[in-house]
Design an enzyme around this catalytic site. Structure first.
Site, PDB file in Angstrom:
ATOM      1  CB  CYS A  85      80.192  24.619 -34.030  1.00 38.55           C
ATOM      2  SG  CYS A  85      80.008  24.301 -36.077  1.00 38.55           S
ATOM      3  CG  HIS A 194      76.456  21.388 -32.136  1.00 34.17           C
ATOM      4  ND1 HIS A 194      76.255  22.900 -32.156  1.00 34.17           N
ATOM      5  CD2 HIS A 194      77.300  21.156 -33.496  1.00 34.17           C
ATOM      6  CE1 HIS A 194      76.806  23.224 -33.245  1.00 34.17           C
ATOM      7  NE2 HIS A 194      77.221  22.501 -33.976  1.00 34.17           N
ATOM      8  CD  GLU A 196      75.178  23.045 -28.921  1.00 39.44           C
ATOM      9  OE1 GLU A 196      75.956  22.665 -28.656  1.00 39.44           O
ATOM     10  OE2 GLU A 196      74.932  23.858 -29.746  1.00 39.44           O
TER      11      GLU A 196
END
Length: 223
Positions: A85, A194, A196
């Site tokens: 991002c 994302h 994560e």
């Protein structure tokens, strides 16, 4: 293996990235934007957020942070670097990756679970996937539209540097549905979604994101 995660003023997902590294089996190491030292890490993650408040434009100021000078030099020497991002925006600003990121075509912040197709399973961060595998991770951004001139887009396609592509819907108007790209060597990858946030049961849409982090750990071991 130590994976450094950089924190800038305004970083939002640095703690999540460190947690993802730990869950994947690595040792996360916090790196500070003002330190011109990578502390001998084996890879670097530049996380999402709003570095320096996104003043001027997203990632434009972070590109000049002391730690980024070290990242640029190390990346050119082959160190695996992942930009997520805002991290992707920073990697385009410092020209480790081509193209640029601008506002979503609908000019609104977006948060959703997003299906991606893995276009290149040979980068340092995607070797645990199969080519054409579809995965689901979180997407959240306002400046997530990837743009580049036609020549650059053709080169990315021709050289296999498109790492991820949006499936089903293009959520932000990105050129050719591109969600993530790599450099020519494949050690530097940037993507808007994302991974994560998809590494642990009960949090996020699944576990697909964990493979991004296990991929680089396996790559470091085999190097």
């Amino acid at each position: 293996m130590k994976i450094g995660v950089i924190t800038f003023p305004g970083s939002l997902d640095d703690a999540d990235a460190r947690r993802a590294v730990r869950i994947a089996g690595g040792e996360p190491l916090a790196l500070w934007h003002g330190d011109a030292d990578l502390h001998s890490v084996d890879a670097v993650v530049i996380p999402g957020g709003f570095s320096y408040g996104d003043y001027l434009r997203a990632g434009a100021i972070a590109r000049f942070a002391p730690v980024m000078g070290e990242v640029i030099t190390a990346a050119k020497g082959g160190l695996p670097v992942l930009g997520i991002c805002n991290g992707f925006q920073i990697l385009t600003e410092c020209h480790l990756l081509p193209g640029s990121m601008i506002q979503n075509d609908h000019r609104r912040f977006l948060c959703r679970d997003q299906v991606l197709r893995v276009e290149n399973a040979a980068t340092a961060w995607t070797t645990g996937f199969e080519a054409d595998q579809e995965i689901t991770v979180v997407l959240k951004n306002q400046d997530g539209q990837f743009v580049a001139d036609r020549e650059t887009l053709d080169r990315l396609e021709g050289e296999g540097q498109v790492a991820f592509r949006y499936v089903g819907v293009n959520p932000n108007g990105s050129s050719r549905d591109i969600a993530g790209i790599s450099n020519e060597r494949g050690n530097v990858v940037g993507l808007m979604p994302h991974p994560e946030h998809a590494v642990e049961e009960g949090f996020g849409p699944g576990l697909d994101g964990r493979t991004v982090f296990t991929s680089v750990l396996e790559q470091v071991v085999s190097a």
